[in-house]
Design an enzyme around this catalytic site. Structure first.
Site, mmCIF file in Angstrom:
data_model
loop_
_atom_site.group_PDB
_atom_site.id
_atom_site.type_symbol
_atom_site.label_atom_id
_atom_site.label_comp_id
_atom_site.label_asym_id
_atom_site.label_seq_id
_atom_site.Cartn_x
_atom_site.Cartn_y
_atom_site.Cartn_z
ATOM 1 N N TYR A 189 -3.998 -3.897 10.832
ATOM 2 C CA TYR A 189 -2.582 -4.352 10.724
ATOM 3 C C TYR A 189 -1.935 -4.309 12.191
ATOM 4 O O TYR A 189 -1.324 -5.057 12.819
ATOM 5 C CB TYR A 189 -1.762 -3.381 10.080
ATOM 6 N N ASP A 207 11.739 -2.058 5.454
ATOM 7 C CA ASP A 207 11.725 -2.014 6.899
ATOM 8 C C ASP A 207 13.041 -2.467 7.474
ATOM 9 O O ASP A 207 13.453 -3.646 7.756
ATOM 10 C CB ASP A 207 10.542 -3.080 7.596
#
Lengths: 121, 121
Positions: free
Chosen positions: B14, B38
């Site tokens: 990632y 997020d």
């Protein structure tokens, strides 16, 4: 909801009280109905009595919790911190995530560390 | 459940894909029904389409994610990592917590950072 600064200050108090081997001071930071899941994936402890028993058991080992980066807040009542647990027999890499109630008491603690995150000396 | 090493390798992928500005590679790590919150406290994004739109928007800024400590696992299908987002205009201190499905796809990502965790240059 506690402010960002308040949540971070409480987490710092948690570290300081743990490192001073002051179990009562650590436990006083928790709300009565709090939960502790340490490590994540274990059965969570529920309530002050179980949490008290947990810290009364682990704190006398004399491990020291050392932050490895500034504590992170969030845009809600959560905050997180990365630290290393250092003891006479080795170390464990941990990230704690905590949530807080209106009065700034810890309502949950989840400790992320796996079987491969501990190093024996 | 993926192993500890597998979860950590996926989180490293990632980071690497994000830093290579390869949004498609980042998105490919997510399960179809995944959620992304997020920062923690914002409305979670639900599903691949919303997650795709998010990364296609943020990755072109060219920010770099730099780990500040080894990735932590758990005793379940979760892992966590502390890093700094560095960009031309400043930095943000973040801890990501992710969960994974049987095949190693990310089923949830929660990013802990608050309004006081970003520093403008």
């Amino acid at each position: 909801m506690p402010t960002q600064s308040e949540m971070k200050a409480i987490m710092q108090q948690y570290l300081d009280a743990f490192n001073a081997q002051d179990a009562d001071a650590v436990i006083a930071l928790y709300a009565d109905n709090a939960t502790v899941e340490d490590p994540v994936g274990s059965e969570p402890l529920q309530g002050k009595e179980a949490i008290d028993a947990f810290y009364q058991q682990v704190i006398p080992y004399g491990s020291k919790l050392k932050l490895v980066a500034p504590i992170r807040g969030s845009h809600s009542n959560s905050a997180a911190m990365a630290f290393v647990v250092e003891s006479a027999v080795g170390s464990i890499n941990v990230i704690d995530v905590m949530t807080f109630d209106e009065s700034g008491k810890i309502t949950s603690m989840r400790a992320y560390w796996g079987p491969e995150d501990s190093n024996s000396l």
